[in-house]
Motif scaffolding. Structure first.
Motif, short mmCIF file in Angstrom:
data_model
loop_
_atom_site.label_atom_id
_atom_site.label_comp_id
_atom_site.label_asym_id
_atom_site.label_seq_id
_atom_site.Cartn_x
_atom_site.Cartn_y
_atom_site.Cartn_z
N GLY A 444 0.82 -1.20 0.00
CA GLY A 444 0.00 0.00 0.00
C GLY A 444 0.85 1.25 0.00
N GLU A 445 0.21 2.39 -0.03
CA GLU A 445 0.91 3.67 -0.08
C GLU A 445 1.58 3.96 1.25
OE1 GLU A 445 2.36 6.93 -2.00
OE2 GLU A 445 1.11 5.34 -2.83
N PRO A 446 2.91 4.09 1.26
CA PRO A 446 3.59 4.30 2.54
C PRO A 446 3.50 5.75 3.00
CG PRO A 446 5.17 4.31 0.75
CD PRO A 446 3.83 4.02 0.13
N VAL A 447 3.60 5.93 4.30
CA VAL A 447 3.69 7.27 4.87
C VAL A 447 4.94 7.31 5.73
CG1 VAL A 447 1.20 7.68 4.86
CG2 VAL A 447 2.24 6.57 6.83
N GLN A 448 5.43 8.53 5.97
CA GLN A 448 6.69 8.67 6.70
C GLN A 448 6.61 8.08 8.09
OE1 GLN A 448 9.62 9.63 5.50
NE2 GLN A 448 10.50 9.09 7.49
N SER A 449 5.43 8.14 8.71
CA SER A 449 5.30 7.60 10.07
C SER A 449 5.59 6.11 10.11
CB SER A 449 3.90 7.89 10.62
OG SER A 449 2.91 7.25 9.84
N GLU A 450 5.21 5.39 9.01
CA GLU A 450 5.49 3.95 8.97
C GLU A 450 6.99 3.69 8.90
OE1 GLU A 450 2.19 1.44 6.85
OE2 GLU A 450 2.57 3.23 5.65
N VAL A 451 7.72 4.53 8.15
CA VAL A 451 9.17 4.40 8.10
C VAL A 451 9.76 4.62 9.49
CG1 VAL A 451 11.31 5.38 7.16
CG2 VAL A 451 9.31 5.08 5.68
N ASP A 452 9.27 5.64 10.18
CA ASP A 452 9.77 5.92 11.53
C ASP A 452 9.44 4.76 12.48
OD1 ASP A 452 10.68 8.34 10.63
OD2 ASP A 452 8.93 9.47 11.32
N ASP A 453 8.25 4.18 12.33
CA ASP A 453 7.85 3.06 13.19
C ASP A 453 8.76 1.86 12.97
OD1 ASP A 453 5.83 4.56 14.26
OD2 ASP A 453 4.25 3.70 13.02
N LEU A 454 9.10 1.59 11.69
CA LEU A 454 9.98 0.46 11.39
C LEU A 454 11.36 0.67 11.98
CD1 LEU A 454 9.04 -0.29 7.66
CD2 LEU A 454 8.78 -1.85 9.59
N LEU A 455 11.89 1.87 11.85
CA LEU A 455 13.21 2.16 12.41
C LEU A 455 13.18 2.04 13.92
CD1 LEU A 455 14.26 5.20 10.17
CD2 LEU A 455 15.18 2.89 10.10
N SER A 456 12.11 2.52 14.54
CA SER A 456 11.98 2.41 16.00
C SER A 456 11.89 0.95 16.42
CB SER A 456 10.75 3.18 16.47
OG SER A 456 10.55 3.02 17.85
N LEU A 457 11.20 0.13 15.63
CA LEU A 457 11.03 -1.28 15.96
C LEU A 457 12.37 -2.01 16.04
CD1 LEU A 457 9.11 -3.73 16.38
CD2 LEU A 457 9.11 -4.01 13.89
N VAL A 458 13.31 -1.63 15.17
CA VAL A 458 14.61 -2.30 15.16
C VAL A 458 15.67 -1.50 15.92
CG1 VAL A 458 14.14 -3.50 13.01
CG2 VAL A 458 15.24 -1.27 12.92
N GLY A 459 15.24 -0.47 16.67
CA GLY A 459 16.16 0.25 17.54
C GLY A 459 17.02 1.28 16.86
N LEU A 460 16.54 1.88 15.76
CA LEU A 460 17.30 2.92 15.06
C LEU A 460 16.56 4.25 15.15
CD1 LEU A 460 18.44 1.06 11.80
CD2 LEU A 460 19.87 1.71 13.75
N PRO A 461 17.29 5.38 15.24
CA PRO A 461 16.63 6.69 15.28
C PRO A 461 16.01 7.05 13.93
CG PRO A 461 19.01 6.96 15.17
CD PRO A 461 18.75 5.49 15.34
N GLY A 462 15.02 7.94 13.95
CA GLY A 462 14.33 8.31 12.73
C GLY A 462 15.21 9.00 11.72
N ASP A 463 16.28 9.71 12.16
CA ASP A 463 17.12 10.41 11.21
C ASP A 463 17.98 9.48 10.36
OD1 ASP A 463 18.98 9.59 13.07
OD2 ASP A 463 19.46 11.60 13.80
N CYS A 464 17.94 8.18 10.67
CA CYS A 464 18.65 7.21 9.82
C CYS A 464 18.02 7.10 8.44
CB CYS A 464 18.65 5.83 10.47
SG CYS A 464 20.01 5.56 11.62
N ALA A 465 16.77 7.55 8.31
CA ALA A 465 16.07 7.43 7.02
C ALA A 465 16.80 8.16 5.90
CB ALA A 465 14.64 7.96 7.15
N GLY A 466 17.49 9.23 6.21
CA GLY A 466 18.20 9.97 5.18
C GLY A 466 19.64 9.54 5.00
N THR A 467 20.04 8.45 5.62
CA THR A 467 21.43 7.97 5.59
C THR A 467 21.60 6.89 4.54
OG1 THR A 467 21.58 8.41 7.97
CG2 THR A 467 23.28 7.01 7.00
N TYR A 468 22.78 6.86 3.91
CA TYR A 468 23.11 5.80 2.97
C TYR A 468 23.77 4.64 3.72
CZ TYR A 468 22.11 8.93 -0.91
OH TYR A 468 21.46 9.76 -1.80
N PRO A 469 23.64 3.41 3.21
CA PRO A 469 24.19 2.24 3.92
C PRO A 469 25.67 2.35 4.27
CG PRO A 469 22.72 1.52 2.17
CD PRO A 469 22.87 3.01 2.02
#
Length: 592
Positions: A444-469
């Motif tokens: 389905g259509e993703p929203v930014q909150s879902e990305v933040d929730d996934l990062l939180s679930l695995v113990g990563l801060p939300g600002d990791c979303a803009g980071t390259y591997p």
């Protein structure tokens, strides 16, 4: 034999990577260098044999039988003759286009012949004369490491530096290589410096341990006294080691990551990750204080209690006969056939059957070559089995190519995977947020909150979303890989050695993430591993494979506490420091 004083490694003129390292090694003694990746262990070893990468320079002193090693570009008559280096990956030491016999002959002094080659190979446990005529790629990992050891010892050095020599090996092969090192060391009276991040290996193999962190020594302790650490970092490493005797209620890693040595030269390097830190700890760098038989660089060692608290073992979850079956593998076979003048066949799976219930976690364990990964690839549709049947959520997945488009899409939503190497499973050109949004679009259509929730679930801060591997550590990359797999809300997660390449502290954090996904989200796990202690912490049931066959299965506690098949017994006995409990905690079954 070896006396190291104030060893330093710098990049450029002033930026330190290793600083103030001092230790000694006696004849016949084994000294372990332990710590997380980035602690400076390998750089210390390479500085001793003048194999630092370009741009790095070593300082201080390292005397080997009174001969200075530091500052020599090419220590003629020293490297190989007096000190040798055994690396983690034998492919970095062995030319894949050169036969084994040539590797040994090139290292032997004088005009040695085949008899001497055979004797050197026999010393490392290779009695088959045909091995001398083979190439490295024709040998197993354990056999390659034995050949690399034979080449390293060919000039009869008095000191061997072994840099993670067993990290990539399964438990039984690791046990054999370590026993081989110990036997040769005793026979020769050779000094040994063993570099490892596995405290179980270090405790069983070494006489003394040097704990490194951010390029410096923070503790020196005998193996016998390791259970009473005098530095919080050592205590944190010990807490992170998974238990083989019981399932731990919580897997505790060390929060954060190792800082760059240059950034913590004027303070306690561990202060930012330490639960006992106070402002004075960041005022100046602590010295290594001799406590009589051990030393520590913690200024509060006399006032804090680092003795580990006793744990209450976790009650094993219910077994699969109380759950609906999600994955059913029946009589699965896989035969690889070569084409050409000489046609050969290799049977990877010889009739494997297993089931995974809804929300259950099942371990598949065994040595390299037992068929574990082939089984995982068949379930994921990455290879077609030769025979048998795979059913997932009522869909016949025996051949993904024959599935209708709707069934194939449904299967991809039901099952996801986490591989061993997070480097190859993430696109380096895409940010973390992009990778997660792409996965979310599958449902389905993703929203930014879902990305933040996934990062939180695995113990990563939300600002990791803009980071390259490439900007993330290995453990952080693996967390992102898990978050991406969880984005489509699968019901089955296939994990193929997901923590095999990680430090013990990061490993504990990743295992806790997987346990949370299994316990709180109800996601079933098919967990492929050769580490039985890891399997104990994550799984409800265990399947033991050997040569493509299931030789034993039962509850994880039952198989590990009271193994029945001789092969399983050998696996359990290969675990460093393992001991057999008196009481059985489950039932194991040996297939007929």
């Amino acid at each position: 034999m070896l006396d190291v004083r104030d060893l330093t490694v710098h990049i450029g003129q002033t930026r330190p990577l290793v600083r103030g390292v001092s230790f000694h090694v006696g004849a016949g003694e084994t000294v372990g260098l332990v710590g997380e990746s980035g602690s400076g262990k390998s750089l210390t070893a390479r500085a001793l044999v003048s194999l630092l990468p370009n741009g790095l320079r070593a300082g201080g002193s390292a005397l080997l039988h009174g001969r200075e090693l530091v500052g020599r570009d090419h220590p003629a008559g020293v490297r190989g003759h007096q000190v040798a280096l055994l690396m983690q990956d034998p492919f970095t030491m062995l030319n894949p286009l050169t036969k084994v016999s040539t590797h040994i002959l090139e290292s032997l002094p004088g005009a040695a012949g085949r008899t001497e080659v055979a004797r050197r190979l026999a010393e490392v446990g290779i009695d088959d004369p045909a091995v001398a005529g083979r190439y490295p790629f024709q040998l197993s990992g354990g056999m390659r490491q034995r050949v690399a050891l034979a080449a390293a010892l060919a000039k009869d050095p008095g000191l061997l530096i072994a840099d993670e020599p067993t990290t990539a090996l399964d438990m039984t092969t690791q046990h054999e290589v370590l026993a081989l090192l110990r036997r040769i060391q005793v026979e020769r009276g050779m000094g040994l410096v063993l570099i490892t991040h596995d405290l179980r290996v270090a405790r069983e193999t070494c006489d003394r341990l040097l704990v490194m962190y951010a390029g410096t020594l923070v503790e020196s302790v005998s193996s016998a006294a390791l259970d009473t650490p005098a530095h919080p970092y050592t205590a944190g490493l010990l807490r992170s080691v998974p238990s083989i005797t019981h399932r731990q209620p919580v897997l505790l890693g060390i929060p954060g990551s190792v800082p760059a040595a240059a950034d913590v030269t004027d303070r306690c390097p561990f202060a930012d990750r330490c639960a006992w830190a106070e402002p004075a700890c960041t005022a100046h760098a602590p010295e290594l204080v001799d406590l009589g038989g051990r030393a520590t660089a913690c200024r509060r060692h006399h006032e804090i209690d680092l003795t580990p608290a006793p744990e209450t073992p976790q009650t094993p979850p219910e077994t699969s006969d109380q759950r609906d079956i999600l994955l059913d593998v029946h009589d699965l076979t896989k035969v690889y056939r070569s084409v050409g003048f000489r046609r050969t066949a290799h049977t990877a799976l010889a009739g494997v059957s297993l089931q995974v219930g809804e929300g259950e976690s099942v371990a598949v364990v065994g040595e390299s070559g037992s068929g574990k990964t082939t089984l995982a690839r068949a379930v994921l549709g990455l290879t077609d089995p030769t025979g048998g049947r795979i059913t997932l959520d009522g869909i016949d997945l025996t051949s993904y190519r024959r599935l209708r488009a709707g069934d194939r899409a449904q299967a991809r939503r039901v099952v996801q995977c986490v591989f061993q190497d997070p480097y190859s499973s993430l696109n380096p050109a895409h940010t973390v947020g992009y990778a997660l949004r792409e996965a979310l679009r599958q449902r389905g259509e993703p929203v930014q909150s879902e990305v933040d929730d996934l990062l939180s679930l695995v113990g990563l801060p939300g600002d990791c979303a803009g980071t390259y591997p490439e900007a993330l550590s290995g453990g952080q990359r693996q967390r992102v890989a898990i978050a991406r797999a969880l984005a489509v809300r699968p019901r089955l997660l296939v994990c193929d050695e997901p923590v095999a390449a990680l430090d013990v502290s990061v490993q504990a954090q990743i295992l806790e993430v997987l346990r949370t996904a299994n316990r709180d989200l109800g996601i079933a796990l098919l967990f492929i591993t050769h580490d039985l202690a890891v399997a104990r912490q994550v799984t409800d049931r265990m399947v033991v494979m050997r040569h493509g066959l299931v030789v034993e299965h039962g509850t994880t506690a039952g198989v590990l506490d009271d193994p029945v098949h001789p092969y399983t017994v050998r696996l359990v006995e290969s675990i460093p420091g393992a001991h057999r409990p008196r009481e059985n905690q489950g039932e194991a079954h040996v297939p007929q």
